[in-house]
Design an enzyme around this catalytic site. Structure first.
Site: not given
Length: 314
Positions: A79, A103, A175
Protein backbone atom coordinates in the site's frame (compact mmCIF):
# COMPACT_ATOMS: atom_id res chain seq x y z
CA UNK A 1 -38.55 -54.27 -13.85
CA UNK A 2 -36.96 -51.35 -15.68
CA UNK A 3 -39.48 -49.00 -14.09
CA UNK A 4 -38.58 -50.25 -10.61
CA UNK A 5 -34.88 -49.82 -11.39
CA UNK A 6 -35.48 -46.31 -12.70
CA UNK A 7 -37.56 -45.40 -9.65
CA UNK A 8 -34.91 -46.81 -7.32
CA UNK A 9 -32.15 -44.94 -9.10
CA UNK A 10 -34.07 -41.65 -8.97
CA UNK A 11 -34.77 -42.19 -5.28
CA UNK A 12 -31.08 -42.71 -4.52
CA UNK A 13 -30.07 -39.63 -6.52
CA UNK A 14 -32.75 -37.53 -4.82
CA UNK A 15 -31.68 -38.66 -1.36
CA UNK A 16 -28.07 -37.91 -2.27
CA UNK A 17 -28.99 -34.41 -3.40
CA UNK A 18 -30.98 -33.76 -0.23
CA UNK A 19 -28.07 -35.01 1.89
CA UNK A 20 -25.67 -32.85 -0.12
CA UNK A 21 -27.78 -29.77 0.50
CA UNK A 22 -28.11 -30.58 4.18
CA UNK A 23 -24.39 -31.11 4.69
CA UNK A 24 -23.09 -28.59 2.12
CA UNK A 25 -22.09 -26.05 4.78
CA UNK A 26 -20.13 -28.69 6.69
CA UNK A 27 -18.45 -29.90 3.49
CA UNK A 28 -17.42 -26.35 2.56
CA UNK A 29 -15.99 -25.81 6.04
CA UNK A 30 -14.01 -29.06 5.85
CA UNK A 31 -12.65 -28.09 2.44
CA UNK A 32 -11.73 -24.57 3.56
CA UNK A 33 -9.93 -25.83 6.68
CA UNK A 34 -7.70 -27.89 4.38
CA UNK A 35 -7.27 -25.09 1.84
CA UNK A 36 -6.10 -22.38 4.26
CA UNK A 37 -3.01 -22.91 6.39
CA UNK A 38 -4.05 -20.65 9.26
CA UNK A 39 -7.18 -21.04 11.41
CA UNK A 40 -10.30 -19.55 9.83
CA UNK A 41 -11.99 -16.95 12.03
CA UNK A 42 -14.66 -15.67 9.61
CA UNK A 43 -16.46 -16.85 6.48
CA UNK A 44 -19.31 -15.44 4.42
CA UNK A 45 -20.78 -16.04 0.98
CA UNK A 46 -21.81 -12.60 -0.24
CA UNK A 47 -23.80 -11.81 -3.35
CA UNK A 48 -20.50 -11.41 -5.22
CA UNK A 49 -17.84 -13.63 -3.66
CA UNK A 50 -16.67 -15.95 -0.89
CA UNK A 51 -15.04 -14.03 1.97
CA UNK A 52 -12.62 -15.79 4.32
CA UNK A 53 -10.51 -14.27 7.10
CA UNK A 54 -7.74 -16.28 8.76
CA UNK A 55 -5.52 -15.51 11.72
CA UNK A 56 -2.20 -16.93 12.84
CA UNK A 57 -0.91 -14.89 15.81
CA UNK A 58 -0.46 -11.35 14.44
CA UNK A 59 -0.95 -12.42 10.81
CA UNK A 60 -4.52 -11.66 9.72
CA UNK A 61 -5.33 -12.43 6.08
CA UNK A 62 -8.31 -11.60 3.91
CA UNK A 63 -9.20 -13.90 1.01
CA UNK A 64 -11.83 -13.25 -1.67
CA UNK A 65 -12.83 -16.32 -3.69
CA UNK A 66 -9.68 -17.99 -2.41
CA UNK A 67 -7.37 -15.20 -3.58
CA UNK A 68 -5.24 -13.46 -0.97
CA UNK A 69 -6.03 -9.74 -0.68
CA UNK A 70 -3.61 -8.81 2.09
CA UNK A 71 -1.67 -10.01 5.10
CA UNK A 72 -1.32 -7.65 8.04
CA UNK A 73 2.33 -8.64 8.32
CA UNK A 74 3.41 -7.02 5.07
CA UNK A 75 0.47 -5.19 3.46
CA UNK A 76 2.15 -1.84 4.25
CA UNK A 77 4.79 -2.58 1.59
CA UNK A 78 2.12 -2.96 -1.07
CA UNK A 79 0.00 0.00 0.00
CA UNK A 80 2.88 2.42 0.54
CA UNK A 81 4.14 1.73 -2.97
CA UNK A 82 0.67 1.96 -4.45
CA UNK A 83 -0.23 5.26 -2.78
CA UNK A 84 2.69 7.49 -1.86
CA UNK A 85 4.78 7.94 -5.04
CA UNK A 86 1.73 9.19 -6.93
CA UNK A 87 0.28 11.19 -4.04
CA UNK A 88 3.58 12.93 -3.34
CA UNK A 89 4.00 13.79 -7.04
CA UNK A 90 0.45 15.09 -7.47
CA UNK A 91 0.15 18.88 -7.69
CA UNK A 92 -3.24 18.69 -5.99
CA UNK A 93 -4.71 16.18 -3.56
CA UNK A 94 -8.12 17.81 -3.22
CA UNK A 95 -10.17 14.96 -4.68
CA UNK A 96 -9.01 11.33 -4.78
CA UNK A 97 -10.87 8.40 -6.31
CA UNK A 98 -10.14 4.85 -5.14
CA UNK A 99 -11.39 1.99 -7.32
CA UNK A 100 -11.54 -1.15 -5.20
CA UNK A 101 -9.80 -0.78 -1.86
CA UNK A 102 -12.87 -1.80 0.11
CA UNK A 103 -10.69 -3.03 2.97
CA UNK A 104 -9.86 0.61 3.82
CA UNK A 105 -6.09 0.20 3.64
CA UNK A 106 -5.60 2.57 0.69
CA UNK A 107 -7.79 5.14 2.45
CA UNK A 108 -5.65 4.77 5.57
CA UNK A 109 -2.56 5.80 3.61
CA UNK A 110 -4.36 8.66 1.84
CA UNK A 111 -5.52 10.15 5.13
CA UNK A 112 -1.89 10.73 6.10
CA UNK A 113 -2.03 13.80 3.82
CA UNK A 114 -3.56 16.74 5.64
CA UNK A 115 -4.54 18.52 2.43
CA UNK A 116 -6.76 15.71 1.15
CA UNK A 117 -10.24 17.13 0.78
CA UNK A 118 -12.37 14.18 -0.37
CA UNK A 119 -11.74 10.48 -0.90
CA UNK A 120 -14.32 8.44 -2.80
CA UNK A 121 -13.95 4.66 -2.42
CA UNK A 122 -15.84 2.67 -5.07
CA UNK A 123 -16.03 -1.01 -4.15
CA UNK A 124 -18.53 -3.49 -5.55
CA UNK A 125 -19.26 -5.58 -2.44
CA UNK A 126 -21.01 -3.85 0.50
CA UNK A 127 -20.12 -6.77 2.78
CA UNK A 128 -16.40 -6.10 2.30
CA UNK A 129 -16.76 -2.42 3.19
CA UNK A 130 -18.95 -3.39 6.15
CA UNK A 131 -16.22 -5.73 7.39
CA UNK A 132 -13.67 -2.94 6.99
CA UNK A 133 -15.78 -0.80 9.29
CA UNK A 134 -17.05 -3.38 11.78
CA UNK A 135 -14.78 -6.44 11.95
CA UNK A 136 -12.36 -5.56 14.77
CA UNK A 137 -9.16 -6.95 13.23
CA UNK A 138 -9.78 -5.37 9.81
CA UNK A 139 -10.84 -2.08 11.36
CA UNK A 140 -7.68 -2.12 13.49
CA UNK A 141 -5.59 -2.64 10.35
CA UNK A 142 -7.16 0.29 8.49
CA UNK A 143 -7.40 2.55 11.52
CA UNK A 144 -11.11 3.15 11.01
CA UNK A 145 -10.32 4.96 7.76
CA UNK A 146 -13.71 4.41 6.13
CA UNK A 147 -15.45 6.31 8.95
CA UNK A 148 -13.35 9.43 8.45
CA UNK A 149 -15.59 12.33 7.37
CA UNK A 150 -13.37 12.91 4.31
CA UNK A 151 -14.12 9.39 3.01
CA UNK A 152 -17.26 8.49 1.07
CA UNK A 153 -17.93 4.85 0.22
CA UNK A 154 -19.95 3.95 -2.87
CA UNK A 155 -20.82 0.29 -3.45
CA UNK A 156 -20.86 0.08 -7.23
CA UNK A 157 -19.07 -1.46 -10.19
CA UNK A 158 -15.86 0.48 -10.86
CA UNK A 159 -16.26 0.38 -14.65
CA UNK A 160 -19.83 1.66 -14.50
CA UNK A 161 -18.91 4.38 -12.01
CA UNK A 162 -16.08 5.71 -14.18
CA UNK A 163 -18.23 5.46 -17.30
CA UNK A 164 -21.21 7.35 -15.81
CA UNK A 165 -19.52 9.83 -13.46
CA UNK A 166 -17.93 12.82 -15.19
CA UNK A 167 -16.29 14.42 -12.12
CA UNK A 168 -12.56 15.15 -12.31
CA UNK A 169 -10.03 13.87 -9.80
CA UNK A 170 -6.47 14.92 -9.07
CA UNK A 171 -5.49 11.34 -8.18
CA UNK A 172 -7.15 8.04 -9.14
CA UNK A 173 -5.95 4.82 -7.51
CA UNK A 174 -6.96 1.37 -8.81
CA UNK A 175 -6.62 -1.33 -6.16
CA UNK A 176 -8.53 -3.92 -8.17
CA UNK A 177 -8.43 -7.73 -8.37
CA UNK A 178 -6.09 -9.34 -10.86
CA UNK A 179 -7.46 -9.69 -14.42
CA UNK A 180 -8.14 -13.43 -14.29
CA UNK A 181 -11.43 -13.34 -16.22
CA UNK A 182 -13.10 -11.25 -18.92
CA UNK A 183 -15.29 -9.44 -16.39
CA UNK A 184 -12.20 -8.08 -14.64
CA UNK A 185 -10.27 -7.64 -17.89
CA UNK A 186 -12.45 -4.66 -18.82
CA UNK A 187 -10.92 -2.80 -15.84
CA UNK A 188 -7.52 -3.14 -17.54
CA UNK A 189 -8.72 -2.37 -21.06
CA UNK A 190 -7.82 0.41 -23.45
CA UNK A 191 -11.39 1.76 -23.28
CA UNK A 192 -11.32 1.90 -19.49
CA UNK A 193 -7.97 3.66 -19.43
CA UNK A 194 -9.24 6.21 -21.93
CA UNK A 195 -12.16 6.92 -19.59
CA UNK A 196 -9.71 7.21 -16.69
CA UNK A 197 -7.75 9.76 -18.71
CA UNK A 198 -10.88 11.86 -19.15
CA UNK A 199 -11.60 11.73 -15.39
CA UNK A 200 -8.17 13.12 -14.47
CA UNK A 201 -7.49 16.80 -14.05
CA UNK A 202 -4.98 18.03 -16.69
CA UNK A 203 -2.04 17.37 -14.36
CA UNK A 204 -3.70 14.52 -12.43
CA UNK A 205 -2.15 11.10 -11.82
CA UNK A 206 -3.45 7.55 -12.04
CA UNK A 207 -1.83 4.57 -10.34
CA UNK A 208 -2.77 0.92 -10.53
CA UNK A 209 -1.57 -2.40 -9.21
CA UNK A 210 -0.50 -4.39 -12.25
CA UNK A 211 0.25 -8.02 -11.27
CA UNK A 212 3.82 -9.34 -11.17
CA UNK A 213 6.49 -8.41 -13.74
CA UNK A 214 8.36 -11.58 -12.73
CA UNK A 215 5.69 -14.28 -12.35
CA UNK A 216 3.40 -13.00 -15.14
CA UNK A 217 5.76 -10.74 -17.06
CA UNK A 218 3.66 -10.50 -20.22
CA UNK A 219 0.57 -9.53 -18.20
CA UNK A 220 2.41 -6.74 -16.42
CA UNK A 221 3.82 -5.17 -19.57
CA UNK A 222 0.51 -5.63 -21.36
CA UNK A 223 -1.07 -3.39 -18.72
CA UNK A 224 1.72 -0.82 -19.18
CA UNK A 225 1.43 -0.94 -22.97
CA UNK A 226 -2.36 -0.70 -22.83
CA UNK A 227 -2.11 2.40 -20.64
CA UNK A 228 0.24 4.00 -23.15
CA UNK A 229 -2.09 3.07 -26.02
CA UNK A 230 -4.72 5.17 -24.22
CA UNK A 231 -2.47 8.25 -24.53
CA UNK A 232 -1.13 8.11 -20.99
CA UNK A 233 2.51 8.53 -19.99
CA UNK A 234 3.67 5.80 -17.61
CA UNK A 235 6.22 5.15 -14.88
CA UNK A 236 6.44 1.37 -14.25
CA UNK A 237 7.46 0.23 -10.75
CA UNK A 238 7.98 -3.06 -8.92
CA UNK A 239 8.80 -4.16 -5.38
CA UNK A 240 8.90 -7.24 -3.18
CA UNK A 241 5.93 -8.11 -0.96
CA UNK A 242 6.69 -11.36 0.91
CA UNK A 243 3.17 -12.82 0.70
CA UNK A 244 2.83 -11.90 -2.99
CA UNK A 245 6.42 -12.06 -4.22
CA UNK A 246 7.65 -9.54 -6.78
CA UNK A 247 4.76 -7.17 -7.55
CA UNK A 248 4.20 -4.43 -10.08
CA UNK A 249 2.56 -0.99 -10.15
CA UNK A 250 2.20 1.73 -12.77
CA UNK A 251 1.90 5.50 -12.30
CA UNK A 252 0.36 7.25 -15.31
CA UNK A 253 -0.79 10.71 -16.32
CA UNK A 254 -2.07 12.82 -19.19
CA UNK A 255 1.22 14.69 -18.90
CA UNK A 256 4.55 13.04 -18.26
CA UNK A 257 4.62 12.40 -14.48
CA UNK A 258 7.28 14.33 -12.56
CA UNK A 259 10.18 12.52 -10.95
CA UNK A 260 8.77 10.35 -8.17
CA UNK A 261 9.90 10.94 -4.61
CA UNK A 262 9.07 9.83 -1.08
CA UNK A 263 7.08 12.31 1.04
CA UNK A 264 9.47 13.68 3.65
CA UNK A 265 6.86 14.68 6.21
CA UNK A 266 5.08 11.30 6.44
CA UNK A 267 6.33 8.45 8.58
CA UNK A 268 6.48 5.29 6.45
CA UNK A 269 7.46 1.76 7.42
CA UNK A 270 8.96 0.60 4.13
CA UNK A 271 9.19 3.15 1.36
CA UNK A 272 12.47 5.10 1.28
CA UNK A 273 14.20 7.06 -1.50
CA UNK A 274 16.45 4.08 -2.19
CA UNK A 275 13.52 1.64 -2.31
CA UNK A 276 11.64 3.92 -4.70
CA UNK A 277 14.67 4.38 -6.95
CA UNK A 278 15.22 0.62 -7.10
CA UNK A 279 11.52 0.10 -7.78
CA UNK A 280 11.90 1.85 -11.13
CA UNK A 281 14.71 -0.50 -12.23
CA UNK A 282 13.88 -3.78 -13.97
CA UNK A 283 16.22 -6.74 -14.28
CA UNK A 284 16.78 -8.54 -17.62
CA UNK A 285 14.13 -11.16 -16.76
CA UNK A 286 11.52 -8.52 -15.87
CA UNK A 287 12.32 -5.70 -18.28
CA UNK A 288 9.83 -4.39 -20.85
CA UNK A 289 8.65 -6.65 -23.66
CA UNK A 290 6.31 -6.04 -26.57
CA UNK A 291 2.75 -7.27 -26.06
CA UNK A 292 -0.70 -7.06 -27.55
CA UNK A 293 -3.08 -4.35 -26.34
CA UNK A 294 -5.96 -5.45 -24.10
CA UNK A 295 -9.26 -4.21 -25.51
CA UNK A 296 -12.94 -4.82 -24.85
CA UNK A 297 -13.46 -6.67 -28.12
CA UNK A 298 -10.18 -8.57 -27.80
CA UNK A 299 -9.66 -9.29 -24.08
CA UNK A 300 -6.34 -11.15 -24.32
CA UNK A 301 -5.12 -10.25 -20.83
CA UNK A 302 -6.93 -13.02 -18.85
CA UNK A 303 -5.56 -15.73 -21.14
CA UNK A 304 -2.02 -14.37 -20.86
CA UNK A 305 -2.41 -13.94 -17.07
CA UNK A 306 -3.63 -17.51 -16.51
CA UNK A 307 -0.98 -18.97 -18.80
CA UNK A 308 1.71 -17.05 -16.91
CA UNK A 309 0.65 -18.32 -13.51
CA UNK A 310 0.22 -21.87 -14.83
CA UNK A 311 3.97 -22.01 -15.43
CA UNK A 312 4.51 -21.72 -11.67
CA UNK A 313 1.87 -24.26 -10.66
CA UNK A 314 3.41 -27.23 -12.47
Amino acid sequence: PWRRLLFGGCTIVTLGMVAGIGFSTDLVEIFERRLYRAPIIYTDQTLYQRVVITRNDDDVRLFLDGNLQFSTRDEYRYHEMLVHPAMNAARSRERVLVLGGGDGLVARELLKYGDVGEIIVVDLDPEVTRLAREFPLIREANGGALDDPRVRVINADAYTYVEENTDLFSVIIADLPDPNNEGLSKLYSQTFYRMIRERLTPDGLFVTQATSPYFVRESYWMIVNTLESADLYTVPMQTYVPTFGNWGFVVAGRLRPPDLAVPAAIDLRYLTPTVLQNAQTFDPDTERIDTAINTLDRPVLPRVYEAGWARWQN
